[in-house]
Design a protein around this motif. Structure first.
Motif, PDB file in Angstrom:
ATOM      1  N   ASP A 303       0.775  -1.221   0.122  1.00 45.44           N
ATOM      2  CA  ASP A 303       0.075  -0.013   0.072  1.00 45.44           C
ATOM      3  C   ASP A 303       1.072   1.234   0.108  1.00 45.44           C
ATOM      4  O   ASP A 303       0.456   2.184  -0.781  1.00 45.44           O
ATOM      5  CB  ASP A 303      -1.041  -0.078   1.148  1.00 45.44           C
ATOM      6  CG  ASP A 303      -2.023  -1.098   1.242  1.00 45.44           C
ATOM      7  OD1 ASP A 303      -2.336  -1.671  -0.052  1.00 45.44           O
ATOM      8  OD2 ASP A 303      -2.441  -1.625   2.476  1.00 45.44           O
ATOM      9  N   VAL A 304       1.916   1.323   0.734  1.00 47.27           N
ATOM     10  CA  VAL A 304       2.897   2.427   0.886  1.00 47.27           C
ATOM     11  C   VAL A 304       3.607   2.533  -0.441  1.00 47.27           C
ATOM     12  O   VAL A 304       3.657   3.676  -0.819  1.00 47.27           O
ATOM     13  CB  VAL A 304       3.680   2.105   2.119  1.00 47.27           C
ATOM     14  CG1 VAL A 304       4.665   3.373   2.121  1.00 47.27           C
ATOM     15  CG2 VAL A 304       3.070   2.238   3.316  1.00 47.27           C
ATOM     16  N   LEU A 305       3.820   1.439  -0.914  1.00 43.44           N
ATOM     17  CA  LEU A 305       4.531   1.589  -2.293  1.00 43.44           C
ATOM     18  C   LEU A 305       3.846   2.055  -3.335  1.00 43.44           C
ATOM     19  O   LEU A 305       4.464   2.811  -4.413  1.00 43.44           O
ATOM     20  CB  LEU A 305       5.395   0.282  -2.529  1.00 43.44           C
ATOM     21  CG  LEU A 305       6.275  -0.506  -1.883  1.00 43.44           C
ATOM     22  CD1 LEU A 305       6.870  -1.765  -2.199  1.00 43.44           C
ATOM     23  CD2 LEU A 305       7.716   0.657  -1.875  1.00 43.44           C
ATOM     24  N   ALA A 306       2.532   1.501  -3.243  1.00 45.39           N
ATOM     25  CA  ALA A 306       1.541   2.171  -4.275  1.00 45.39           C
ATOM     26  C   ALA A 306       1.419   3.608  -4.351  1.00 45.39           C
ATOM     27  O   ALA A 306       1.488   4.454  -5.239  1.00 45.39           O
ATOM     28  CB  ALA A 306       0.367   1.383  -4.261  1.00 45.39           C
ATOM     29  N   ALA A 307       1.181   4.197  -3.053  1.00 47.02           N
ATOM     30  CA  ALA A 307       1.221   5.583  -2.465  1.00 47.02           C
ATOM     31  C   ALA A 307       2.418   6.511  -2.948  1.00 47.02           C
ATOM     32  O   ALA A 307       2.412   7.271  -3.678  1.00 47.02           O
ATOM     33  CB  ALA A 307       0.785   5.909  -1.398  1.00 47.02           C
ATOM     34  N   ALA A 308       3.653   5.659  -2.863  1.00 46.49           N
ATOM     35  CA  ALA A 308       4.775   6.309  -3.301  1.00 46.49           C
ATOM     36  C   ALA A 308       5.091   6.367  -4.775  1.00 46.49           C
ATOM     37  O   ALA A 308       5.466   7.306  -5.439  1.00 46.49           O
ATOM     38  CB  ALA A 308       6.062   5.670  -2.756  1.00 46.49           C
ATOM     39  N   ARG A 309       4.484   5.318  -5.392  1.00 46.38           N
ATOM     40  CA  ARG A 309       4.771   5.226  -6.945  1.00 46.38           C
ATOM     41  C   ARG A 309       3.515   6.354  -7.213  1.00 46.38           C
ATOM     42  O   ARG A 309       3.944   7.052  -8.378  1.00 46.38           O
ATOM     43  CB  ARG A 309       4.389   3.805  -7.425  1.00 46.38           C
ATOM     44  CG  ARG A 309       4.617   3.738  -8.949  1.00 46.38           C
ATOM     45  CD  ARG A 309       4.329   2.193  -9.233  1.00 46.38           C
ATOM     46  NE  ARG A 309       4.901   1.240  -8.369  1.00 46.38           N
ATOM     47  CZ  ARG A 309       4.498   0.455  -7.590  1.00 46.38           C
ATOM     48  NH1 ARG A 309       3.056   0.413  -7.283  1.00 46.38           N
ATOM     49  NH2 ARG A 309       5.270  -0.262  -6.865  1.00 46.38           N
ATOM     50  N   LYS A 310       2.462   6.554  -7.152  1.00 48.96           N
ATOM     51  CA  LYS A 310       1.492   7.537  -7.439  1.00 48.96           C
ATOM     52  C   LYS A 310       2.017   8.967  -7.375  1.00 48.96           C
ATOM     53  O   LYS A 310       1.901   9.769  -8.260  1.00 48.96           O
ATOM     54  CB  LYS A 310       0.210   7.238  -6.755  1.00 48.96           C
ATOM     55  CG  LYS A 310      -0.896   8.339  -6.932  1.00 48.96           C
ATOM     56  CD  LYS A 310      -2.262   7.910  -6.176  1.00 48.96           C
ATOM     57  CE  LYS A 310      -3.292   8.905  -6.623  1.00 48.96           C
ATOM     58  NZ  LYS A 310      -4.524   8.698  -5.588  1.00 48.96           N
ATOM     59  N   LEU A 311       2.511   9.175  -6.192  1.00 47.17           N
ATOM     60  CA  LEU A 311       3.327  10.400  -5.772  1.00 47.17           C
ATOM     61  C   LEU A 311       4.142  10.531  -6.746  1.00 47.17           C
ATOM     62  O   LEU A 311       4.388  12.003  -7.198  1.00 47.17           O
ATOM     63  CB  LEU A 311       3.613  10.517  -4.302  1.00 47.17           C
ATOM     64  CG  LEU A 311       4.548  11.891  -3.916  1.00 47.17           C
ATOM     65  CD1 LEU A 311       3.542  12.927  -4.068  1.00 47.17           C
ATOM     66  CD2 LEU A 311       5.157  11.683  -2.538  1.00 47.17           C
ATOM     67  N   PHE A 312       5.088   9.929  -7.131  1.00 45.75           N
ATOM     68  CA  PHE A 312       6.256   9.958  -8.125  1.00 45.75           C
ATOM     69  C   PHE A 312       5.502  10.409  -9.531  1.00 45.75           C
ATOM     70  O   PHE A 312       6.210  11.247 -10.293  1.00 45.75           O
ATOM     71  CB  PHE A 312       7.030   8.678  -8.001  1.00 45.75           C
ATOM     72  CG  PHE A 312       8.398   8.836  -9.151  1.00 45.75           C
ATOM     73  CD1 PHE A 312       9.187   9.496  -8.952  1.00 45.75           C
ATOM     74  CD2 PHE A 312       8.234   8.201 -10.145  1.00 45.75           C
ATOM     75  CE1 PHE A 312      10.309   9.703 -10.077  1.00 45.75           C
ATOM     76  CE2 PHE A 312       9.116   8.079 -11.354  1.00 45.75           C
ATOM     77  CZ  PHE A 312      10.285   8.937 -11.010  1.00 45.75           C
TER      78      PHE A 312
END
Length: 319
Positions: A303-312
């Motif tokens: 979930d955190v990796l998906a949020a970081a990817r979305k932010l990037f």
């Protein structure tokens, strides 16, 4: 600089120090290397926890009980680093190693409050994972918003009250021996060793605090993870078991470092207190877990990796 104040105890006049010298880095074998390592780890800890907090606050999918506790853990980790490292850096760079008694007690109060709160938060997080994995159908009831808020209030209020007793006690102790603390941070065992008063009753009270702050949370953590491991090992999927087992073991490693160093620092009798060992334990309490927690608790989380990817992706698309 030495600043002294006269206090009266019974019929005797006692010279009590109101200022101390933090000389731990000066007496270290390789002070520059030690300082550089601590500063590097502190920088990673601050960046990792800032990023984690930003992701949790800006992504609505992360507004769950698990990430509520994780955001509190990030704040506590940043607090631990900011309370200790800036003062240590100023002392090292300016070679002015003085700290007032009130400043020393404030540092003790803040570091212990953050540390004890972290103990309770780690226990709450382990219980949250236990409910999510072992009792998923009851998760929405057992971890509803009111319960999470009550846990949060209980964590901070109990930590402040327990540590306030220690802070007030060391504030009013007479310090009539040396004013040199062979450490880079103030710790109450070091102050007790410098005091000329009988602190045996206080040391017994500290053991009771240790049971509440250290042993009770670690019991909850171990019990929760044992139940989780039993549940995981009963599953048929080998890949899922290995992944979940790796996550649990990595969590327990960080918990072990934090609790082990805390117990060795604050459960050791004053007469056997060693400043040299305590400096290593302090790094293991205030810098190492804050540096590792963002990676272990979040960056391995989908979930955190998906949020970081979305932010990037959002940042790159705006350029």
């Amino acid at each position: 600089m030495r600043n002294e104040a006269k206090q009266s105890m019974g019929n005797e006049n006692v010279t009590s120090w109101t200022e101390f010298l933090l000389v731990g880095l000066i007496h270290h074998r390789t002070p520059t290397v030690f300082f550089a390592i601590v500063l590097f780890m502190a920088s990673i800890a601050l960046m990792g926890n800032c990023l984690l907090l930003f992701l949790i606050q800006t992504n609505s999918t992360l507004h769950t009980p698990m990430y509520l506790f994780l955001s509190q853990l990030a704040c506590m980790d940043m607090g631990q680093v900011l309370i200790v490292v800036p003062k240590m850096s100023v002392n090292f760079l300016t070679q002015r190693n003085t700290i007032s008694l009130s400043g020393c007690v404030a540092q003790i109060f803040l570091t212990l409050t953050m540390g004890s709160s972290e103990c309770f938060v780690l226990a709450s997080m382990s219980y949250d994972r236990y409910v999510a994995i072992c009792r998923p159908l009851q998760y929405s009831v057992l971890m509803r918003r009111k319960i999470c808020l009550a846990l949060t209030v209980g964590i901070w209020s109990s930590s402040v009250l327990l540590i306030m007793v220690i802070a007030f006690y060391v504030l009013f102790l007479p310090y009539c021996g040396s004013n040199v603390i062979d450490h880079f941070v103030c710790e109450f065992p070091a102050l007790l060793k410098l005091s000329c008063a009988d602190t045996s009753a206080f040391e017994k009270m500290v053991y009771i605090d240790n049971v509440i702050i250290l042993l009770l949370p670690i019991s909850v953590i171990v019990s929760s993870y044992v139940a989780i491991l039993v549940q995981i090992l009963s599953r048929r999927s080998t890949e899922g078991r290995q992944k979940a087992l790796g996550t649990c073991l990595s969590h327990l490693c960080v918990v072990g470092i934090f609790y082990g160093a805390s117990m060795l620092t604050y459960s050791t009798p004053v007469h056997s207190y060693s400043a040299e060992r305590s400096m290593i334990y302090s790094v293991c309490i205030t810098v190492v877990p804050p540096m590792l927690n963002p990676f272990i608790y979040s960056l391995r989380n989908r979930d955190v990796l998906a949020a970081a990817r979305k932010l990037f992706l959002n940042c790159t698309s705006q350029k």
